[in-house]
Design a protein around this motif. Structure first.
Motif, PDB file in Angstrom:
ATOM      1  N   ILE A  44       0.834  -1.057  -0.206  1.00  0.00           N
ATOM      2  CA  ILE A  44       0.063  -0.006   0.207  1.00  0.00           C
ATOM      3  C   ILE A  44       0.823   1.189   0.105  1.00  0.00           C
ATOM      4  CG2 ILE A  44      -1.574   1.348   1.470  1.00  0.00           C
ATOM      5  CD1 ILE A  44      -3.273  -1.052   1.988  1.00  0.00           C
ATOM      6  N   THR A  45       2.106   1.226   0.690  1.00  0.00           N
ATOM      7  CA  THR A  45       2.817   2.291   0.725  1.00  0.00           C
ATOM      8  C   THR A  45       3.476   2.542  -0.543  1.00  0.00           C
ATOM      9  OG1 THR A  45       3.525   1.825   3.094  1.00  0.00           O
ATOM     10  CG2 THR A  45       4.943   3.323   1.825  1.00  0.00           C
ATOM     11  N   GLU A  46       3.837   1.547  -1.191  1.00  0.00           N
ATOM     12  CA  GLU A  46       4.332   1.699  -2.569  1.00  0.00           C
ATOM     13  C   GLU A  46       3.397   2.240  -3.570  1.00  0.00           C
ATOM     14  OE1 GLU A  46       7.384   1.365  -3.288  1.00  0.00           O
ATOM     15  OE2 GLU A  46       7.407   1.650  -5.459  1.00  0.00           O
ATOM     16  N   ALA A  47       2.250   1.929  -3.307  1.00  0.00           N
ATOM     17  CA  ALA A  47       1.348   2.343  -4.318  1.00  0.00           C
ATOM     18  C   ALA A  47       1.028   3.637  -3.999  1.00  0.00           C
ATOM     19  CB  ALA A  47      -0.242   1.561  -4.175  1.00  0.00           C
ATOM     20  N   MET A  48       0.838   4.091  -2.750  1.00  0.00           N
ATOM     21  CA  MET A  48       0.430   5.730  -2.427  1.00  0.00           C
ATOM     22  C   MET A  48       1.793   6.547  -2.975  1.00  0.00           C
ATOM     23  SD  MET A  48      -1.359   5.993   1.143  1.00  0.00           S
ATOM     24  CE  MET A  48      -0.400   5.169   2.185  1.00  0.00           C
ATOM     25  N   LYS A  49       2.827   5.911  -2.843  1.00  0.00           N
ATOM     26  CA  LYS A  49       4.115   6.730  -3.166  1.00  0.00           C
ATOM     27  C   LYS A  49       4.436   7.032  -4.580  1.00  0.00           C
ATOM     28  CE  LYS A  49       8.988   6.076  -1.239  1.00  0.00           C
ATOM     29  NZ  LYS A  49       9.920   4.880  -0.836  1.00  0.00           N
ATOM     30  N   ILE A  50       3.872   5.951  -5.531  1.00  0.00           N
ATOM     31  CA  ILE A  50       3.685   6.357  -6.854  1.00  0.00           C
ATOM     32  C   ILE A  50       2.726   7.232  -7.217  1.00  0.00           C
ATOM     33  CG2 ILE A  50       3.094   5.062  -9.190  1.00  0.00           C
ATOM     34  CD1 ILE A  50       4.210   2.784  -8.042  1.00  0.00           C
ATOM     35  N   VAL A  51       1.698   7.380  -6.597  1.00  0.00           N
ATOM     36  CA  VAL A  51       0.537   8.294  -7.088  1.00  0.00           C
ATOM     37  C   VAL A  51       1.318   9.717  -6.521  1.00  0.00           C
ATOM     38  CG1 VAL A  51      -1.735   9.187  -6.339  1.00  0.00           C
ATOM     39  CG2 VAL A  51      -1.228   6.651  -6.565  1.00  0.00           C
ATOM     40  N   LEU A  52       1.711   9.764  -5.300  1.00  0.00           N
ATOM     41  CA  LEU A  52       2.088  11.052  -4.883  1.00  0.00           C
ATOM     42  C   LEU A  52       3.456  11.460  -5.410  1.00  0.00           C
ATOM     43  CD1 LEU A  52       1.585  10.328  -1.133  1.00  0.00           C
ATOM     44  CD2 LEU A  52       0.247  11.984  -2.301  1.00  0.00           C
ATOM     45  N   GLU A  53       4.162  10.594  -5.899  1.00  0.00           N
ATOM     46  CA  GLU A  53       5.458  11.260  -6.546  1.00  0.00           C
ATOM     47  C   GLU A  53       5.182  11.689  -8.004  1.00  0.00           C
ATOM     48  OE1 GLU A  53       8.971   8.547  -4.220  1.00  0.00           O
ATOM     49  OE2 GLU A  53       8.125   7.744  -6.052  1.00  0.00           O
ATOM     50  N   ASN A  54       4.182  11.000  -8.637  1.00  0.00           N
ATOM     51  CA  ASN A  54       3.820  11.404  -9.974  1.00  0.00           C
ATOM     52  C   ASN A  54       3.200  12.780 -10.003  1.00  0.00           C
ATOM     53  OD1 ASN A  54       4.376   9.505 -11.728  1.00  0.00           O
ATOM     54  ND2 ASN A  54       2.506   8.314 -11.670  1.00  0.00           N
ATOM     55  N   HIS A  55       2.652  13.231  -8.581  1.00  0.00           N
ATOM     56  CA  HIS A  55       2.123  14.626  -8.578  1.00  0.00           C
ATOM     57  C   HIS A  55       3.266  15.542  -8.036  1.00  0.00           C
ATOM     58  CE1 HIS A  55      -1.334  12.575 -10.101  1.00  0.00           C
ATOM     59  NE2 HIS A  55      -1.683  13.693 -10.343  1.00  0.00           N
ATOM     60  N   ASP A  56       4.560  15.339  -7.932  1.00  0.00           N
ATOM     61  CA  ASP A  56       5.588  16.018  -7.685  1.00  0.00           C
ATOM     62  C   ASP A  56       5.892  16.184  -6.064  1.00  0.00           C
ATOM     63  OD1 ASP A  56       6.640  16.146 -10.045  1.00  0.00           O
ATOM     64  OD2 ASP A  56       5.403  18.064 -10.483  1.00  0.00           O
ATOM     65  N   TYR A  57       5.204  15.121  -5.287  1.00  0.00           N
ATOM     66  CA  TYR A  57       5.467  15.194  -3.911  1.00  0.00           C
ATOM     67  C   TYR A  57       6.756  14.381  -3.659  1.00  0.00           C
ATOM     68  CZ  TYR A  57       0.777  16.969  -3.501  1.00  0.00           C
ATOM     69  OH  TYR A  57      -0.439  17.776  -3.386  1.00  0.00           O
ATOM     70  N   VAL A  58       7.527  15.042  -2.588  1.00  0.00           N
ATOM     71  CA  VAL A  58       8.608  14.290  -2.076  1.00  0.00           C
ATOM     72  C   VAL A  58       8.254  13.159  -1.015  1.00  0.00           C
ATOM     73  CG1 VAL A  58      11.166  14.363  -1.123  1.00  0.00           C
ATOM     74  CG2 VAL A  58       9.877  15.970  -2.913  1.00  0.00           C
ATOM     75  N   VAL A  59       8.327  11.806  -1.240  1.00  0.00           N
ATOM     76  CA  VAL A  59       7.701  11.103  -0.237  1.00  0.00           C
ATOM     77  C   VAL A  59       8.668  10.079   0.614  1.00  0.00           C
ATOM     78  CG1 VAL A  59       6.053   9.150   0.104  1.00  0.00           C
ATOM     79  CG2 VAL A  59       5.622  10.734  -1.719  1.00  0.00           C
ATOM     80  N   ASN A  60       8.544  10.094   1.521  1.00  0.00           N
ATOM     81  CA  ASN A  60       9.446   9.271   2.401  1.00  0.00           C
ATOM     82  C   ASN A  60       8.654   8.318   3.275  1.00  0.00           C
ATOM     83  OD1 ASN A  60      11.762   8.156   3.777  1.00  0.00           O
ATOM     84  ND2 ASN A  60      11.741   9.885   5.260  1.00  0.00           N
ATOM     85  N   SER A  61       9.063   7.161   3.475  1.00  0.00           N
ATOM     86  CA  SER A  61       8.022   6.161   4.107  1.00  0.00           C
ATOM     87  C   SER A  61       8.788   5.182   5.198  1.00  0.00           C
ATOM     88  CB  SER A  61       7.461   5.107   3.100  1.00  0.00           C
ATOM     89  OG  SER A  61       8.426   4.270   2.556  1.00  0.00           O
ATOM     90  N   VAL A  62       8.104   4.986   6.320  1.00  0.00           N
ATOM     91  CA  VAL A  62       8.724   4.312   7.337  1.00  0.00           C
ATOM     92  C   VAL A  62       7.491   3.287   7.825  1.00  0.00           C
ATOM     93  CG1 VAL A  62      10.539   5.947   8.209  1.00  0.00           C
ATOM     94  CG2 VAL A  62       7.943   6.035   8.909  1.00  0.00           C
ATOM     95  N   GLU A  63       8.013   2.259   8.461  1.00  0.00           N
ATOM     96  CA  GLU A  63       6.822   1.077   8.885  1.00  0.00           C
ATOM     97  C   GLU A  63       6.469   1.245  10.237  1.00  0.00           C
ATOM     98  OE1 GLU A  63       8.320  -2.547   7.437  1.00  0.00           O
ATOM     99  OE2 GLU A  63       8.331  -2.057   5.494  1.00  0.00           O
ATOM    100  N   GLY A  64       7.106   1.757  11.074  1.00  0.00           N
ATOM    101  CA  GLY A  64       6.530   1.979  12.418  1.00  0.00           C
ATOM    102  C   GLY A  64       6.848   3.210  13.145  1.00  0.00           C
ATOM    103  N   ILE A  65       6.232   3.297  14.373  1.00  0.00           N
ATOM    104  CA  ILE A  65       6.229   4.688  15.117  1.00  0.00           C
ATOM    105  C   ILE A  65       7.720   5.099  15.581  1.00  0.00           C
ATOM    106  CG2 ILE A  65       3.693   4.827  15.650  1.00  0.00           C
ATOM    107  CD1 ILE A  65       4.296   3.842  18.308  1.00  0.00           C
ATOM    108  N   GLU A  66       8.609   3.995  15.763  1.00  0.00           N
ATOM    109  CA  GLU A  66       9.838   4.437  16.089  1.00  0.00           C
ATOM    110  C   GLU A  66      10.695   5.147  15.232  1.00  0.00           C
ATOM    111  OE1 GLU A  66       8.878   1.268  16.816  1.00  0.00           O
ATOM    112  OE2 GLU A  66       8.266   1.263  18.796  1.00  0.00           O
ATOM    113  N   GLN A  67      10.555   4.495  14.036  1.00  0.00           N
ATOM    114  CA  GLN A  67      11.068   4.786  12.695  1.00  0.00           C
ATOM    115  C   GLN A  67      10.438   6.167  12.465  1.00  0.00           C
ATOM    116  OE1 GLN A  67       9.897   1.782  13.180  1.00  0.00           O
ATOM    117  NE2 GLN A  67      10.645   0.541  11.440  1.00  0.00           N
ATOM    118  N   ALA A  68       9.535   6.495  12.615  1.00  0.00           N
ATOM    119  CA  ALA A  68       8.578   7.645  12.480  1.00  0.00           C
ATOM    120  C   ALA A  68       9.178   8.904  13.073  1.00  0.00           C
ATOM    121  CB  ALA A  68       7.080   7.385  12.481  1.00  0.00           C
TER     122      ALA A  68
END
Lengths: 132, 449
Positions: free
Chosen positions: A16-40
């Motif tokens: 799901i993260t990957e799919a959202m990333k693609i959508v957002l990056e296609n619209h020129d957002y810079v996307v970073n993703s993490v998997e848990g609250i500590e990494q966040a």
């Protein structure tokens, strides 16, 4: 040109993260993703995003809630809008949507039910960024 | 739940006793009146009327007390009700003894009416209490018989109906009292034994029922967990395929687009099924409603907004025929809205293009009646109730729409029944069908007569 908005996705479902990333990056957002609250938290310290997309259920069913409360109680981060992704509405039978923005109850700015439709995601992200 | 059930039943028993007593009062009053006039039986009429009056007064107080218990909101304890029933039966024994005393004492064959009290006591009270009542009846009756025999109490003769002069015959008295006592004790013994067996059986059934409910709950929780997990995977699949299908990640050739499109549509259908299953399972598992004031008008317009697009696409006219009156009920808005949306989507789904759907709300005295009528395919005869069962779909519905979860109506039924309403469907004589449901008005908004 305006600086590109930075978005942090906190979700433990890599697909799901990957799919959202693609959508957002296609619209020129810079996307970073993490998997848990500590990494966040680490990622937030390293770089301040303009928006956080947060999944409710990760390791524990309340991870998303915990993080959102933590952020909204912190003067450094309380201004960052949070878009919460949830399948919880079905799970608990609670309808969260009306409570969005009710700071005393649950300090997030917007909710979205999974699966997220790309156009809806973009619309919500845009509105939240404008508000911020 | 179980104790509540039992205490409601006991309150009903108490009510039943009061009703029986009203009948007894009528019979006693009329009996005293006609026995003398029609049959020439000599009776101390005034004294009997006085007893009738006492009985009436005492029953009225009980009637009022029970009414207060029933509507007082607070659930009376089983103990309170048991005591009240015991008190009623004992009081009735005293009154019957008094009546017998004024109408011939041991010479009056009606003395065997004590049997009725014994049966009632055995059914409604515990075994021990029933024997206590039997002992009380025997003592009371023996007491007046003996007091009359020894001339301490006046003896009223029942000329014209029973033999007289026997009240001083010691052989007759001892014989009758012996049979009388044996009868009462045997009646209590037999009735309590039968009642005990029945209670045991009932408890067995209740236990089995509880076990089934518990099993059903476990099943539902299992379904909920499984569907929730499946939904997580499906959401990921949908998000990914969507990007491929909409060519966000690059162009597809015709064949690829066709195949991915098929996969995508099947994912969406699977998703809607899983979502429906989650909703109904959640509803199954949820206990009491969290009630709030729901404005039906607002819910209706919101539901209409949700489905309007779909209706427009099929060129179906969708009209709401309601008045300006505000219809308020107590309930859960989400459930009522979901029900309405389900019914409206169904109507659109099974109504051919160019058809008509009419939604009406009618104000009945104690409830609101909401009806959705369409010009669609109708319901096959005999299917009117089955369509509300989980996963059931009518043959004509399957033909008209291959895909459907078979859960929408079942959800509607459960949601409405949780609101103490009723839901039903019927075919219109000129084609199409009408789905109706009722929602009870809040108690304080029902106009009092």
């Amino acid at each position: 040109m305006m600086e590109k908005a930075k978005i942090l996705i906190v979700d433990d479902d890599p697909d799901i993260t990957e799919a959202m990333k693609i959508v957002l990056e296609n619209h020129d957002y810079v996307v970073n993703s993490v998997e848990g609250i500590e990494q966040a938290m680490e990622s937030l310290k390293a770089e301040r995003p303009n928006l956080i997309i947060l999944d409710v259920m990760m390791k524990t069913p309340q991870d998303g809630f915990i993080l959102s409360r933590q952020l909204k109680d912190d003067d450094n981060y309380k201004d960052i809008p949070i878009l919460m992704l949830t399948a919880v509405q079905e799970k608990t039978g609670l309808d969260f949507a009306p409570a969005a923005g009710d700071e005393t109850w649950l300090p997030v700015d917007e909710f979205m039910d999974k699966p997220v439709k790309p156009d809806m995601l973009l619309k919500k992200v845009e509105t939240l960024l404008k508000k911020a | 739940m179980e104790s509540l059930l039992k205490s409601t039943r006991r309150i009903q028993s108490a009510c039943w006793l009061v009703k029986l007593r009203w009948a007894a009062i009528a019979v006693l009053g009329l009996g005293a009146f006609f026995a003398k006039r029609a049959m020439g039986v000599s009776l101390p009429e005034r004294k009997l009327y006085f007893i009738t009056g006492v009985l009436f007064f005492y029953n009225f107080i009980l009637f009022d007390y029970i009414r207060q218990l029933k509507w007082g909101g607070k659930e009376p304890s089983t103990k309170t009700i048991s005591r009240m029933i015991m008190f009623q039966i004992s009081a009735d024994l005293f009154i019957l003894t008094a009546i017998l005393h004024f109408s011939g004492g041991i010479e009056n064959p009606f003395c065997f009416f004590f049997v009725f009290h014994m049966i009632i006591a055995s059914i409604l009270c515990l075994k021990r209490s029933s024997y206590i009542q039997a002992a009380l009846a025997i003592s009371l009756f023996s007491l007046i018989v003996l007091l009359e025999c020894f001339g301490i109490l006046n003896h009223y003769e029942l000329t014209g109906f029973a033999a007289h002069g026997l009240y001083k015959d010691f052989t007759f008295i001892s014989g009758t009292l012996f049979v009388f006592s044996c009868t009462l004790i045997l009646v209590v013994y037999m009735t309590t034994s039968i009642v005990e067996q029945l209670r045991e059986q009932e408890e067995g059934v209740e236990q089995a029922n509880e076990m089934l409910e518990e099993k059903d709950k476990i099943k539902n929780e299992y379904v909920l967990r499984v569907t929730h997990d499946i939904k997580g995977h499906l959401a990921a699949i949908e998000s990914c395929i969507n990007l491929v299908y909409t060519e966000v990640v690059g162009p597809l050739n015709e064949k690829q687009k066709d195949l991915v499109g098929r996969a995508y549509r099947r994912t969406l259908k699977c998703m809607s099924f899983i979502t429906a299953l989650l909703k109904i399972t959640r509803l199954n598992l949820s206990g009491k409603l969290e009630k709030e004031i729901v404005h039906i008008n607002r819910v209706i317009s919101s539901a209409i907004t949700t489905v309007q697009n779909r209706a427009n696409q099929k060129n179906i006219s969708l009209n709401y025929e309601g008045t300006e009156t505000v219809y308020d009920i107590l309930g859960e808005q989400v459930l009522i809205e979901e029900t309405l949306t389900n019914l409206l989507f169904n109507a659109i789904r099974y109504t051919p293009s160019g058809g008509r759907i009419v939604l009406t709300v009618k104000d009945k005295t104690t409830e609101y009646l909401i009806q959705i009528s369409d010009t669609g395919i109708g319901i096959p005869k005999g299917d009117e109730e089955k369509i509300f069962e989980e996963f059931y779909r009518s043959e004509n519905a399957k033909k008209a729409e291959r895909d459907g979860t078979g859960l929408g109506l079942s959800f509607a039924k459960q949601a409405i029944e949780k609101h103490s309403g009723k839901i039903w469907a019927q075919s219109n004589p000129d084609g199409g069908s009408t789905f109706s449901f009722t929602l009870p008005k809040p108690k304080d908004s029902i106009p009092k007569k």
